[in-house]
Design a protein around this motif. Sequence first.
Motif, mmCIF file in Angstrom:
data_model
loop_
_atom_site.group_PDB
_atom_site.id
_atom_site.type_symbol
_atom_site.label_atom_id
_atom_site.label_comp_id
_atom_site.label_asym_id
_atom_site.label_seq_id
_atom_site.Cartn_x
_atom_site.Cartn_y
_atom_site.Cartn_z
ATOM 1 N N ALA A 237 0.831 -1.210 0.000
ATOM 2 C CA ALA A 237 0.000 0.000 0.000
ATOM 3 C C ALA A 237 0.864 1.260 0.000
ATOM 4 N N ALA A 238 1.921 1.262 0.820
ATOM 5 C CA ALA A 238 2.803 2.437 0.876
ATOM 6 C C ALA A 238 3.556 2.625 -0.437
ATOM 7 N N THR A 239 4.014 1.521 -1.033
ATOM 8 C CA THR A 239 4.768 1.616 -2.287
ATOM 9 C C THR A 239 3.896 2.171 -3.412
ATOM 10 N N LEU A 240 2.667 1.705 -3.527
ATOM 11 C CA LEU A 240 1.766 2.204 -4.558
ATOM 12 C C LEU A 240 1.439 3.676 -4.350
ATOM 13 N N SER A 241 1.283 4.073 -3.084
ATOM 14 C CA SER A 241 0.991 5.484 -2.808
ATOM 15 C C SER A 241 2.144 6.381 -3.211
ATOM 16 N N VAL A 242 3.368 5.975 -2.849
ATOM 17 C CA VAL A 242 4.550 6.759 -3.239
ATOM 18 C C VAL A 242 4.692 6.771 -4.764
ATOM 19 N N ALA A 243 4.351 5.657 -5.414
ATOM 20 C CA ALA A 243 4.441 5.591 -6.883
ATOM 21 C C ALA A 243 3.506 6.601 -7.535
ATOM 22 N N VAL A 244 2.315 6.787 -6.960
ATOM 23 C CA VAL A 244 1.372 7.775 -7.503
ATOM 24 C C VAL A 244 1.959 9.177 -7.398
ATOM 25 N N VAL A 245 2.579 9.472 -6.237
ATOM 26 C CA VAL A 245 3.220 10.782 -6.065
ATOM 27 C C VAL A 245 4.356 10.952 -7.071
ATOM 28 N N ALA A 246 5.158 9.907 -7.246
ATOM 29 C CA ALA A 246 6.302 9.980 -8.175
ATOM 30 C C ALA A 246 5.855 10.200 -9.613
ATOM 31 N N SER A 248 3.083 11.654 -10.614
ATOM 32 C CA SER A 248 2.587 13.035 -10.724
ATOM 33 C C SER A 248 3.736 14.030 -10.833
ATOM 34 N N ILE A 249 4.759 13.830 -10.004
ATOM 35 C CA ILE A 249 5.917 14.739 -10.027
ATOM 36 C C ILE A 249 6.667 14.600 -11.352
ATOM 37 N N GLY A 250 6.827 13.376 -11.824
ATOM 38 C CA GLY A 250 7.549 13.155 -13.085
ATOM 39 C C GLY A 250 6.889 13.836 -14.254
ATOM 40 N N LEU A 251 5.565 13.742 -14.353
ATOM 41 C CA LEU A 251 4.840 14.373 -15.463
ATOM 42 C C LEU A 251 4.988 15.887 -15.419
ATOM 43 N N ARG A 252 4.850 16.450 -14.221
ATOM 44 C CA ARG A 252 4.954 17.908 -14.117
ATOM 45 C C ARG A 252 6.394 18.378 -14.318
ATOM 46 N N LEU A 253 7.355 17.539 -13.922
ATOM 47 C CA LEU A 253 8.750 17.910 -14.122
ATOM 48 C C LEU A 253 9.116 17.919 -15.606
ATOM 49 N N VAL A 254 8.581 16.941 -16.331
ATOM 50 C CA VAL A 254 8.851 16.868 -17.772
ATOM 51 C C VAL A 254 8.290 18.084 -18.497
ATOM 52 N N HIS A 255 7.113 18.540 -18.082
ATOM 53 C CA HIS A 255 6.468 19.672 -18.741
ATOM 54 C C HIS A 255 6.890 21.000 -18.143
ATOM 55 N N GLY A 256 7.853 20.988 -17.242
ATOM 56 C CA GLY A 256 8.380 22.232 -16.691
ATOM 57 C C GLY A 256 7.484 22.887 -15.674
ATOM 58 N N GLY A 257 6.550 22.158 -15.114
ATOM 59 C CA GLY A 257 5.640 22.749 -14.130
ATOM 60 C C GLY A 257 6.148 22.692 -12.712
ATOM 61 N N PHE A 265 12.891 17.376 -3.464
ATOM 62 C CA PHE A 265 12.451 17.486 -2.071
ATOM 63 C C PHE A 265 11.174 16.679 -1.830
ATOM 64 N N VAL A 266 10.218 16.801 -2.741
ATOM 65 C CA VAL A 266 8.947 16.074 -2.578
ATOM 66 C C VAL A 266 9.176 14.567 -2.683
ATOM 67 N N LEU A 267 9.999 14.143 -3.641
ATOM 68 C CA LEU A 267 10.265 12.711 -3.805
ATOM 69 C C LEU A 267 10.983 12.108 -2.589
ATOM 70 N N ILE A 268 11.875 12.878 -2.020
ATOM 71 C CA ILE A 268 12.602 12.387 -0.834
ATOM 72 C C ILE A 268 11.710 12.399 0.396
ATOM 73 N N LEU A 269 10.852 13.429 0.516
ATOM 74 C CA LEU A 269 10.062 13.594 1.738
ATOM 75 C C LEU A 269 8.803 12.725 1.747
ATOM 76 N N ALA A 270 8.197 12.490 0.596
ATOM 77 C CA ALA A 270 6.917 11.761 0.563
ATOM 78 C C ALA A 270 7.000 10.383 1.225
ATOM 79 N N PRO A 271 8.020 9.564 0.938
ATOM 80 C CA PRO A 271 8.065 8.249 1.610
ATOM 81 C C PRO A 271 8.161 8.336 3.133
ATOM 82 N N GLU A 272 8.707 9.464 3.641
ATOM 83 C CA GLU A 272 8.829 9.619 5.090
ATOM 84 C C GLU A 272 7.461 9.723 5.763
#
Length: 537
Positions: A237-246, A248-257, A265-272
């Motif tokens: 459950a935790a892995t799938l949740s972090v994957a959803v965050v990742a 979302s961040i990847g798509l916005r990072l690719v499009h410069g958002g 920071f978000v990728l490192i902090l979210a699993p915590e």
Amino acid sequence: MRPFDPRLARYARATVPYLLVCVVLGAAAAALVIAQSWLLAHAIAAFTVPAALLAVFAGRAVLAWLQEVAAHRASAGVKAQLRAAVLRAVTREGSAPGPSGALAALVTRGVDALDPYFSRYLPQLVLALVVPVAVVAALFTLDPASAVIVAVTLPLIPMFGFLIGTYTAARTRRQWRTLSLLAGHFGDVVAGLATLKVFGRARAQLREIERVSEEHRKATMSSLRIAFSSALVLELAATLSVAVVAVSIGLRLVHGGLPFETALFVLILAPEAYLPLRQVGTHFHAAQEGLAAAEEIFAALPDGAGGQAAPVPFPVQDGPPRVAVEGLVARPGLPPLDLVLEAGTGTALMAPSGTGKSSVAAVLLGLLVPHAGRVRLDGVELGEGTDWEGLRRTVAWMPQRPYLFPGTVAENIALAVPGAPADAVRAAALATGADPDKVLGENGHGLSAGQRQRVALARVHLRCALLPITLLLLDEPTAHLDTGTELDLAHGIERLAEGRTAMLITHRRGLADHADRTVVWDAAAQANENTKTGAFL
């Protein structure tokens, strides 16, 4: 089963300070987690290692060390207080709440199982309450979209944990009940092994122990299977949740958002945010045995045993007390007793076996709650609220069946006065003819019945020599001794009784003849008093 049992705070005062320490350390840990994530993201983005990051790593290590120290201190204090509460309940009721073997397993293995609860589970429970809230708040300041995803998926972890934990708690209680049954039955079998051998029932009991042991094995393996399965579910459950965050961040990072450093920071902090909740589920199973044992302890304790009001301090006696026993029925079925122990005199109590002579001494010591009647000491009624510890400091007691511990005779005598000088211990042994250097086995193995009586009487000598003893209670002090030795010890008892109130429980007329007064307590409780003159000789 509740995450935290409030009865722990009621029966073990060391729990509350430890919870406060956990909250403080948890808040500090949450701040360091956020700081570490931000500094690590900055270090990766800038290809530098700031000194502050090293300081944060060191700070988290110090917090972990402080948590371990506090956990072990609190755990030791809680275990000691729970065991003391059980001991007070047993001494107050006069008998153990259940088989002695089960009680022994409860206060040893069971209470020790609280270690994982305090050292692992409780700290993680506090972190699970503090860290996710702090992480979500930090994410909202930089990336609200990721914060919403984390806030929505976080409840999945405790929801799955609750469902699995409910099932686990029932299985753990079953496992503990099986262990208690096994311990109680095994203890009873060992105690009565000689009798079972005589009647040819030893092998039948062996098969019964094998059956219960197999049930305990199955219950233990079942609990372990659930623990491993639940860990897999929570991790998934935790892995799938972090994957959803990742994603979302990847798509916005690719499009410069989203800036690169913020994304890191978000990728490192979210699993915590999920880690403390996953750890709670992992340590929950390790703590269940201790909680199940604690429930058994709470069930064995009477209401208020752990938070009882302080007793009225026992007044310091200026001289030997006058003890009045009025209509005392120590146990149901025993005849009532009326008896007066005049101050500074010796009274011999004689009665047939089974009339409760030893129970009278137990009532006077506060070790047994009487079924009926009352006891007055210098006009003050003894009972609930009496400072029994203070009273016992003025009493020298010799039980009919003294318990001796493994060690030397001198060490067993010294139990009567902790910290007693070695020369005083040897003098007490010499006064009763006990060998202070003799080494004993379990329960005094290596001594005859008469030698055991000598050691017990030496304890009385030691207390009278070093403490302000005003009341002597001697239960069959010369049992198992020959007539000559009995006469020698009677002279020693005479010296001990000078200036003290004494009750001598005996069935031997020769010893009773040395008392100031003899009370013959027959089956109909008709006390015949034979008043004598002279000292207690």
